[in-house]
Scaffold this motif. Structure first.
Motif, PDB file in Angstrom:
ATOM      1  N   PHE A  59       1.390  -1.982 -14.230  1.00  0.00           N
ATOM      2  CA  PHE A  59       0.297  -1.819 -13.202  1.00  0.00           C
ATOM      3  C   PHE A  59      -0.932  -2.430 -13.759  1.00  0.00           C
ATOM      4  O   PHE A  59      -1.146  -2.531 -15.090  1.00  0.00           O
ATOM      5  CB  PHE A  59      -0.060  -0.455 -13.098  1.00  0.00           C
ATOM      6  CG  PHE A  59       1.343   0.481 -12.434  1.00  0.00           C
ATOM      7  CD1 PHE A  59       1.572   0.147 -11.045  1.00  0.00           C
ATOM      8  CD2 PHE A  59       1.796   1.422 -13.100  1.00  0.00           C
ATOM      9  CE1 PHE A  59       2.493   0.806 -10.359  1.00  0.00           C
ATOM     10  CE2 PHE A  59       2.761   1.938 -12.563  1.00  0.00           C
ATOM     11  CZ  PHE A  59       3.402   1.625 -11.212  1.00  0.00           C
ATOM     12  N   LYS A  61      -4.883  -2.352 -15.296  1.00  0.00           N
ATOM     13  CA  LYS A  61      -5.753  -1.675 -16.008  1.00  0.00           C
ATOM     14  C   LYS A  61      -6.988  -1.546 -15.419  1.00  0.00           C
ATOM     15  O   LYS A  61      -8.086  -0.658 -15.636  1.00  0.00           O
ATOM     16  CB  LYS A  61      -5.851  -1.917 -17.622  1.00  0.00           C
ATOM     17  CG  LYS A  61      -4.699  -1.902 -18.166  1.00  0.00           C
ATOM     18  CD  LYS A  61      -4.765  -2.249 -19.693  1.00  0.00           C
ATOM     19  CE  LYS A  61      -3.237  -1.959 -20.323  1.00  0.00           C
ATOM     20  NZ  LYS A  61      -3.633  -2.104 -21.905  1.00  0.00           N
ATOM     21  N   PHE A  64     -10.694  -0.037 -10.577  1.00  0.00           N
ATOM     22  CA  PHE A  64     -10.647  -0.111  -9.125  1.00  0.00           C
ATOM     23  C   PHE A  64      -9.480  -0.614  -8.642  1.00  0.00           C
ATOM     24  O   PHE A  64      -9.652  -1.405  -7.830  1.00  0.00           O
ATOM     25  CB  PHE A  64     -12.047  -0.484  -8.631  1.00  0.00           C
ATOM     26  CG  PHE A  64     -13.333   0.073  -8.935  1.00  0.00           C
ATOM     27  CD1 PHE A  64     -13.603   1.441  -8.748  1.00  0.00           C
ATOM     28  CD2 PHE A  64     -13.990  -0.529 -10.208  1.00  0.00           C
ATOM     29  CE1 PHE A  64     -14.840   2.053  -9.258  1.00  0.00           C
ATOM     30  CE2 PHE A  64     -15.099   0.153 -10.687  1.00  0.00           C
ATOM     31  CZ  PHE A  64     -15.452   1.397 -10.121  1.00  0.00           C
ATOM     32  N   CYS A  65      -8.303   0.034  -8.853  1.00  0.00           N
ATOM     33  CA  CYS A  65      -7.059  -0.552  -8.328  1.00  0.00           C
ATOM     34  C   CYS A  65      -6.968  -0.469  -6.844  1.00  0.00           C
ATOM     35  O   CYS A  65      -7.409   0.740  -6.320  1.00  0.00           O
ATOM     36  CB  CYS A  65      -6.057  -0.092  -8.958  1.00  0.00           C
ATOM     37  SG  CYS A  65      -5.875   1.711  -9.323  1.00  0.00           S
ATOM     38  N   ALA A  67      -4.650   0.704  -3.233  1.00  0.00           N
ATOM     39  CA  ALA A  67      -3.543   1.834  -2.862  1.00  0.00           C
ATOM     40  C   ALA A  67      -2.240   1.587  -3.367  1.00  0.00           C
ATOM     41  O   ALA A  67      -1.582   2.318  -3.840  1.00  0.00           O
ATOM     42  CB  ALA A  67      -3.737   1.886  -1.399  1.00  0.00           C
ATOM     43  N   VAL A  69      -1.122   0.360  -6.072  1.00  0.00           N
ATOM     44  CA  VAL A  69      -1.199   0.467  -7.556  1.00  0.00           C
ATOM     45  C   VAL A  69      -1.207   2.219  -7.543  1.00  0.00           C
ATOM     46  O   VAL A  69      -0.449   2.746  -8.457  1.00  0.00           O
ATOM     47  CB  VAL A  69      -1.916  -0.117  -8.187  1.00  0.00           C
ATOM     48  CG1 VAL A  69      -2.363   0.654  -9.669  1.00  0.00           C
ATOM     49  CG2 VAL A  69      -2.128  -1.577  -8.344  1.00  0.00           C
ATOM     50  N   THR A  70      -1.880   2.910  -6.965  1.00  0.00           N
ATOM     51  CA  THR A  70      -1.960   4.358  -6.901  1.00  0.00           C
ATOM     52  C   THR A  70      -0.684   4.838  -6.527  1.00  0.00           C
ATOM     53  O   THR A  70      -0.247   5.787  -7.029  1.00  0.00           O
ATOM     54  CB  THR A  70      -3.150   4.773  -6.070  1.00  0.00           C
ATOM     55  OG1 THR A  70      -4.468   4.050  -6.547  1.00  0.00           O
ATOM     56  CG2 THR A  70      -3.345   6.212  -6.102  1.00  0.00           C
ATOM     57  N   VAL A  71      -0.109   4.347  -5.377  1.00  0.00           N
ATOM     58  CA  VAL A  71       1.031   4.978  -4.821  1.00  0.00           C
ATOM     59  C   VAL A  71       2.318   4.749  -6.025  1.00  0.00           C
ATOM     60  O   VAL A  71       3.088   5.531  -6.149  1.00  0.00           O
ATOM     61  CB  VAL A  71       1.413   4.366  -3.394  1.00  0.00           C
ATOM     62  CG1 VAL A  71       2.966   4.593  -3.079  1.00  0.00           C
ATOM     63  CG2 VAL A  71       0.601   4.770  -2.323  1.00  0.00           C
ATOM     64  N   ARG A  73       1.971   4.163  -9.137  1.00  0.00           N
ATOM     65  CA  ARG A  73       1.872   5.221 -10.418  1.00  0.00           C
ATOM     66  C   ARG A  73       2.241   6.606  -9.974  1.00  0.00           C
ATOM     67  O   ARG A  73       2.763   7.420 -10.946  1.00  0.00           O
ATOM     68  CB  ARG A  73       0.270   5.299 -10.459  1.00  0.00           C
ATOM     69  CG  ARG A  73      -0.117   3.899 -11.484  1.00  0.00           C
ATOM     70  CD  ARG A  73      -1.737   4.121 -11.713  1.00  0.00           C
ATOM     71  NE  ARG A  73      -1.901   2.899 -12.517  1.00  0.00           N
ATOM     72  CZ  ARG A  73      -3.367   2.445 -12.558  1.00  0.00           C
ATOM     73  NH1 ARG A  73      -4.454   3.084 -11.924  1.00  0.00           N
ATOM     74  NH2 ARG A  73      -3.574   1.415 -13.356  1.00  0.00           N
ATOM     75  N   ASN A  74       1.745   6.898  -8.768  1.00  0.00           N
ATOM     76  CA  ASN A  74       2.232   8.495  -8.381  1.00  0.00           C
ATOM     77  C   ASN A  74       3.903   8.524  -8.371  1.00  0.00           C
ATOM     78  O   ASN A  74       4.266   9.547  -8.757  1.00  0.00           O
ATOM     79  CB  ASN A  74       1.625   9.026  -7.074  1.00  0.00           C
ATOM     80  CG  ASN A  74       0.308   9.081  -7.212  1.00  0.00           C
ATOM     81  OD1 ASN A  74      -0.525   9.377  -8.410  1.00  0.00           O
ATOM     82  ND2 ASN A  74      -0.529   9.032  -6.319  1.00  0.00           N
ATOM     83  N   ARG A  75       4.399   7.682  -7.711  1.00  0.00           N
ATOM     84  CA  ARG A  75       5.990   7.662  -7.682  1.00  0.00           C
ATOM     85  C   ARG A  75       6.689   7.735  -9.100  1.00  0.00           C
ATOM     86  O   ARG A  75       7.406   8.550  -9.286  1.00  0.00           O
ATOM     87  CB  ARG A  75       6.274   6.421  -7.021  1.00  0.00           C
ATOM     88  CG  ARG A  75       6.237   6.455  -5.558  1.00  0.00           C
ATOM     89  CD  ARG A  75       6.723   5.730  -4.543  1.00  0.00           C
ATOM     90  NE  ARG A  75       6.762   5.950  -3.211  1.00  0.00           N
ATOM     91  CZ  ARG A  75       7.055   5.070  -2.383  1.00  0.00           C
ATOM     92  NH1 ARG A  75       7.615   3.729  -2.580  1.00  0.00           N
ATOM     93  NH2 ARG A  75       6.906   5.317  -1.234  1.00  0.00           N
TER      94      ARG A  75
END
Length: 84
Positions: A59, A61, A64-65, A67, A69-71, A73-75
């Motif tokens: 991912f 750093k 302001f990544c 969506a 990247v956010t998904v 990271r959450n997975r």
């Protein structure tokens, strides 16, 4: 030659069983570019045929990544199988 190079790659480039690959090229006009400017992009997807608990991710750093990247990271934080 280009043809020989492509043949050599094809002979060596095999995916493990359980994976598929697809690639496509496309052109588009970026909104921020000057009118009439066209950009060319290539997209390659490698897809697992079945869910797997063995996977990894890299991912940004950037604070302001986007969506995806956010998904991702959450997975990764949730654990479990990654859907095919």
């Amino acid at each position: 030659s280009t043809s020989e190079y492509e043949q050599a790659l094809a002979a060596e480039a095999t995916l493990p069983s359980g994976f598929q690959v697809g690639t496509a090229g496309f052109r588009f006009s970026p909104a921020e570019a000057a009118e009439g400017t066209r950009a060319t992009m290539n997209l390659t997807l490698i897809v697992a045929d079945a869910p797997s608990s063995s996977w990894a991710a890299v991912f940004t750093k950037n604070a302001f990544c986007g969506a995806p990247v956010t998904v991702g990271r959450n997975r990764l934080a949730a654990g479990g199988d990654l859907p095919a």
